[in-house]
Design an enzyme around this catalytic site. Structure first.
Site, mmCIF file in Angstrom:
data_model
loop_
_atom_site.group_PDB
_atom_site.id
_atom_site.type_symbol
_atom_site.label_atom_id
_atom_site.label_comp_id
_atom_site.label_asym_id
_atom_site.label_seq_id
_atom_site.Cartn_x
_atom_site.Cartn_y
_atom_site.Cartn_z
ATOM 1 N N LEU A 14 66.702 15.530 61.174
ATOM 2 C CA LEU A 14 66.012 16.767 61.903
ATOM 3 C C LEU A 14 66.461 16.344 63.397
ATOM 4 O O LEU A 14 65.639 15.850 64.142
ATOM 5 C CB LEU A 14 64.520 16.939 61.796
ATOM 6 C CG LEU A 14 64.117 17.449 60.477
ATOM 7 C CD1 LEU A 14 62.630 17.610 60.361
ATOM 8 C CD2 LEU A 14 64.871 18.822 60.445
ATOM 9 N N HIS A 15 67.860 16.142 63.617
ATOM 10 C CA HIS A 15 68.262 16.022 65.186
ATOM 11 C C HIS A 15 68.010 17.444 65.972
ATOM 12 O O HIS A 15 67.381 18.365 65.473
ATOM 13 C CB HIS A 15 69.622 15.369 65.316
ATOM 14 C CG HIS A 15 70.651 16.477 64.898
ATOM 15 N ND1 HIS A 15 71.187 17.400 65.646
ATOM 16 C CD2 HIS A 15 71.262 16.687 63.694
ATOM 17 C CE1 HIS A 15 72.202 17.996 64.927
ATOM 18 N NE2 HIS A 15 72.103 17.555 63.870
ATOM 19 N N LEU A 16 68.439 17.567 67.190
ATOM 20 C CA LEU A 16 68.308 18.523 67.877
ATOM 21 C C LEU A 16 68.529 20.038 67.489
ATOM 22 O O LEU A 16 67.591 21.145 67.492
ATOM 23 C CB LEU A 16 68.799 18.484 69.496
ATOM 24 C CG LEU A 16 68.473 19.528 70.554
ATOM 25 C CD1 LEU A 16 66.910 19.483 70.776
ATOM 26 C CD2 LEU A 16 69.241 19.081 71.781
#
Length: 87
Positions: A14-16
């Site tokens: 769950l990166h940007l």
């Protein structure tokens, strides 16, 4: 209140970008939407809260929905996560 565990499938966790997609999906609903991971609880409607959870690929989170549209919210969020959140 309903809850269900789901595994993060996209390769970068769950990166940007996927966090933003998750938040956009969560904000469509009136219900309180959170998830628990690694002993903590994060607000699924807050990008900073999702990023702060440091969820990686293969990690299992437990989505928790509470409110008038909780069943629809949970179903659609699970589908979004399982489809890779745009990746």
């Amino acid at each position: 209140m309903i809850r269900q565990k789901v595994t993060i499938k996209n390769p970068t966790g769950l990166h940007l970008r996927p966090a933003g997609i998750l938040c956009q999906e969560a904000m469509k609903y009136k219900s309180l939407i959170t998830f628990s991971f690694n002993g903590g609880t994060s607000n699924a409607k807050s990008v900073l809260s999702v990023l702060g959870a440091c969820v990686k690929s293969g990690d299992e989170i437990e989505l928790i929905c509470e409110g008038p549209d909780e069943e629809e919210a949970l179903k659609n969020l699970i589908n979004a996560i399982e489809s890779g959140l745009g990746e």
